[in-house]
Scaffold this motif. Structure first.
Motif, PDB file in Angstrom:
ATOM      1  N   GLY A   1      29.126  17.296  -5.819  1.00 23.14           N
ATOM      2  CA  GLY A   1      29.412  16.942  -4.133  1.00 23.14           C
ATOM      3  C   GLY A   1      30.017  16.408  -3.408  1.00 23.14           C
ATOM      4  N   TYR A   2      31.670  17.160  -4.534  1.00 26.13           N
ATOM      5  CA  TYR A   2      33.319  16.902  -5.132  1.00 26.13           C
ATOM      6  C   TYR A   2      33.735  18.174  -3.768  1.00 26.13           C
ATOM      7  CZ  TYR A   2      32.820  12.226  -6.855  1.00 26.13           C
ATOM      8  OH  TYR A   2      32.155  10.776  -7.543  1.00 26.13           O
ATOM      9  N   ILE A   3      34.101  18.010  -2.558  1.00 28.33           N
ATOM     10  CA  ILE A   3      34.528  19.709  -1.617  1.00 28.33           C
ATOM     11  C   ILE A   3      35.438  19.415  -1.600  1.00 28.33           C
ATOM     12  CG2 ILE A   3      33.801  20.847  -0.205  1.00 28.33           C
ATOM     13  CD1 ILE A   3      31.169  20.755  -1.854  1.00 28.33           C
ATOM     14  N   ARG A   4      36.535  19.711  -2.160  1.00 29.47           N
ATOM     15  CA  ARG A   4      38.190  19.809  -2.124  1.00 29.47           C
ATOM     16  C   ARG A   4      38.764  20.701  -0.436  1.00 29.47           C
ATOM     17  NH1 ARG A   4      42.295  19.827  -5.252  1.00 29.47           N
ATOM     18  NH2 ARG A   4      45.241  20.302  -4.003  1.00 29.47           N
ATOM     19  N   GLU A   5      39.235  19.589   0.171  1.00 30.68           N
ATOM     20  CA  GLU A   5      39.443  19.059   1.469  1.00 30.68           C
ATOM     21  C   GLU A   5      40.670  19.325   1.532  1.00 30.68           C
ATOM     22  OE1 GLU A   5      37.857  16.783   5.399  1.00 30.68           O
ATOM     23  OE2 GLU A   5      36.418  18.625   4.570  1.00 30.68           O
ATOM     24  N   LYS A   6      42.182  20.251   1.314  1.00 26.94           N
ATOM     25  CA  LYS A   6      43.665  20.003   1.218  1.00 26.94           C
ATOM     26  C   LYS A   6      43.635  19.313  -0.150  1.00 26.94           C
ATOM     27  CE  LYS A   6      44.706  20.090   6.437  1.00 26.94           C
ATOM     28  NZ  LYS A   6      44.554  18.951   7.405  1.00 26.94           N
ATOM     29  N   ASN A   7      43.982  18.380  -0.094  1.00 30.25           N
ATOM     30  CA  ASN A   7      44.382  17.637  -1.067  1.00 30.25           C
ATOM     31  C   ASN A   7      43.701  16.616  -1.887  1.00 30.25           C
ATOM     32  OD1 ASN A   7      46.679  19.508  -1.670  1.00 30.25           O
ATOM     33  ND2 ASN A   7      47.977  18.298  -0.468  1.00 30.25           N
ATOM     34  N   ILE A   8      42.424  16.372  -1.160  1.00 30.62           N
ATOM     35  CA  ILE A   8      41.859  15.162  -1.723  1.00 30.62           C
ATOM     36  C   ILE A   8      40.370  16.207  -1.206  1.00 30.62           C
ATOM     37  CG2 ILE A   8      42.915  13.453  -0.727  1.00 30.62           C
ATOM     38  CD1 ILE A   8      40.829  13.487   1.552  1.00 30.62           C
TER      39      ILE A   8
ATOM     40  N   THR B   1      54.818  23.059 -13.797  1.00 29.23           N
ATOM     41  CA  THR B   1      55.732  22.844 -14.676  1.00 29.23           C
ATOM     42  C   THR B   1      56.623  21.620 -15.437  1.00 29.23           C
ATOM     43  OG1 THR B   1      56.893  23.666 -12.553  1.00 29.23           O
ATOM     44  CG2 THR B   1      56.814  25.427 -14.193  1.00 29.23           C
ATOM     45  N   LEU B   2      56.385  20.800 -14.509  1.00 31.37           N
ATOM     46  CA  LEU B   2      56.455  19.520 -14.968  1.00 31.37           C
ATOM     47  C   LEU B   2      54.993  19.072 -15.398  1.00 31.37           C
ATOM     48  CD1 LEU B   2      57.401  17.659 -11.595  1.00 31.37           C
ATOM     49  CD2 LEU B   2      58.961  19.048 -12.882  1.00 31.37           C
ATOM     50  N   LEU B   3      54.455  19.104 -15.621  1.00 32.97           N
ATOM     51  CA  LEU B   3      53.161  19.013 -16.786  1.00 32.97           C
ATOM     52  C   LEU B   3      53.132  19.502 -18.350  1.00 32.97           C
ATOM     53  CD1 LEU B   3      49.952  18.930 -14.944  1.00 32.97           C
ATOM     54  CD2 LEU B   3      50.456  16.963 -15.651  1.00 32.97           C
TER      55      LEU B   3
ATOM     56  N   LEU C   1      44.587  19.291  -9.758  1.00 31.42           N
ATOM     57  CA  LEU C   1      43.985  17.822  -9.266  1.00 31.42           C
ATOM     58  C   LEU C   1      44.488  16.868  -9.061  1.00 31.42           C
ATOM     59  CD1 LEU C   1      41.493  18.147 -11.779  1.00 31.42           C
ATOM     60  CD2 LEU C   1      40.858  17.471  -9.712  1.00 31.42           C
ATOM     61  N   LEU C   2      45.684  16.643  -9.227  1.00 33.26           N
ATOM     62  CA  LEU C   2      46.969  15.484  -9.058  1.00 33.26           C
ATOM     63  C   LEU C   2      47.944  15.611  -8.305  1.00 33.26           C
ATOM     64  CD1 LEU C   2      47.260  14.540 -12.979  1.00 33.26           C
ATOM     65  CD2 LEU C   2      45.589  13.673 -10.759  1.00 33.26           C
ATOM     66  N   GLY C   3      47.580  17.172  -7.549  1.00 35.44           N
ATOM     67  CA  GLY C   3      49.269  17.595  -6.781  1.00 35.44           C
ATOM     68  C   GLY C   3      50.326  17.315  -7.143  1.00 35.44           C
ATOM     69  N   ILE C   4      50.447  17.892  -8.815  1.00 35.84           N
ATOM     70  CA  ILE C   4      51.961  18.045  -9.444  1.00 35.84           C
ATOM     71  C   ILE C   4      52.291  19.018  -9.678  1.00 35.84           C
ATOM     72  CG2 ILE C   4      53.190  17.352 -11.544  1.00 35.84           C
ATOM     73  CD1 ILE C   4      51.163  14.668 -11.490  1.00 35.84           C
TER      74      ILE C   4
ATOM     75  N   ARG D   1      42.180  10.213 -10.223  1.00 30.65           N
ATOM     76  CA  ARG D   1      43.000   9.161 -11.254  1.00 30.65           C
ATOM     77  C   ARG D   1      42.921   9.276 -12.654  1.00 30.65           C
ATOM     78  NH1 ARG D   1      44.963   3.121  -8.880  1.00 30.65           N
ATOM     79  NH2 ARG D   1      46.898   3.483 -10.016  1.00 30.65           N
ATOM     80  N   VAL D   2      44.402   9.684 -13.286  1.00 31.23           N
ATOM     81  CA  VAL D   2      44.112   9.729 -14.631  1.00 31.23           C
ATOM     82  C   VAL D   2      44.256   8.319 -15.495  1.00 31.23           C
ATOM     83  CG1 VAL D   2      45.245  10.062 -16.518  1.00 31.23           C
ATOM     84  CG2 VAL D   2      46.126  12.113 -14.539  1.00 31.23           C
TER      85      VAL D   2
END
Length: 250
Positions: free
Chosen positions: A139-146, A192-194, A186-189, A221-222
């Motif tokens: 039931g979680y549908i991606r829309e842009k960044n949320i 490479t940084l991860l 999922l986090l918008g990062i 959120r982590v």
């Protein structure tokens, strides 16, 4: 909703399985996983991930869904500093910290080093579509960044009705590199940084949960990253595989 990423145990890369230490880690992990209310298990097709999962699945009399896109993100490049040909991370800090695009979540793949291998962006997008596909079934549908929260029609609730909260927990057995790709999405990062800044030890547990503070929307959120409590409790040292210093033994 909770998403739990688990890296495989201490690896025998040559034979794509686990070392003796890795099997000990996987058994200690199973004692932890078996206490969780897991809705579904998902797993990489590679042997070291499946072997790690097998201890938990056998203990719980469960099966995992295998997805090819959960295999390690290993699309090789030549390191411009060392000449190493291999996975597209583990760059020298003096190199990657001086490249602004590595910090850019939208344009990281445009760096010259990643242009060496056209699969990198293609496979990154494939992994992102894969995790979004799993989440859409809950039931979680991606829309842009949320994510928009809706109950799938299969649940018998009218399409489009807001879904206030989901308590399901899913577990994904995979690898350091591909887990960072999913976290990036999922986090918008930028991945490479991860890849460069975080170490996920063998059998470590990374937990994300959805925060649904406004009706119809959610963001992941982590809660914990790279947790190895089960190894500490079982007097098993944390493996250094994938790390360039001695890990702190909590």
């Amino acid at each position: 909703m909770r998403i739990i990423f688990i890296r495989h145990g201490d690896p025998d890369y040559k034979n794509d399985t686990l070392t003796e230490k890795g099997w000990r880690e996987a058994k200690l992990l199973a004692e932890r996983v078996c206490k969780w209310p897991v809705k579904e298990f998902y797993c990489s097709p590679l042997g070291r991930a499946k072997d790690t999962a097998s201890c938990s699945l056998e203990k719980m009399n469960r099966k995992a869904t295998i997805y090819e896109w959960l295999q390690e993100f290993k699309y090789p490049i030549t390191d411009p500093t060392t000449g190493r040909y291999g996975v597209p991370w583990d760059f020298m800090p003096s190199y990657w910290t001086n490249e602004p695009l590595f910090y850019d979540k939208e344009h990281w793949h445009e760096t010259s080093v990643y242009q060496q291998n056209g699969d990198i962006r293609v496979k990154y997008d494939e992994v992102c579509r894969g995790i979004d596909g799993i989440l859409s079934a809950y039931g979680y549908i991606r829309e842009k960044n949320i994510y928009r929260t809706e109950v799938p029609p299969a649940e018998g609730i009218p399409e489009g009705k807001p879904y206030s909260h989901c308590d399901d927990t899913i577990v994904i057995f995979c690898h350091l590199g591909v887990a960072c790709v999913m976290l990036s999405h999922l986090l918008g990062i930028a991945p490479t940084l991860l890849w460069q800044n975080f170490f996920l030890a063998p059998t470590s547990v990374t937990i994300l949960a959805s925060e649904e503070r406004m009706p119809g929307t959610a963001y992941f959120r982590v809660q914990a990253m790279g947790d190895t409590t089960h190894l500490h409790d079982g007097n098993e040292p944390v493996s250094h595989m994938g790390y360039f210093a001695e890990p702190f033994q909590l």
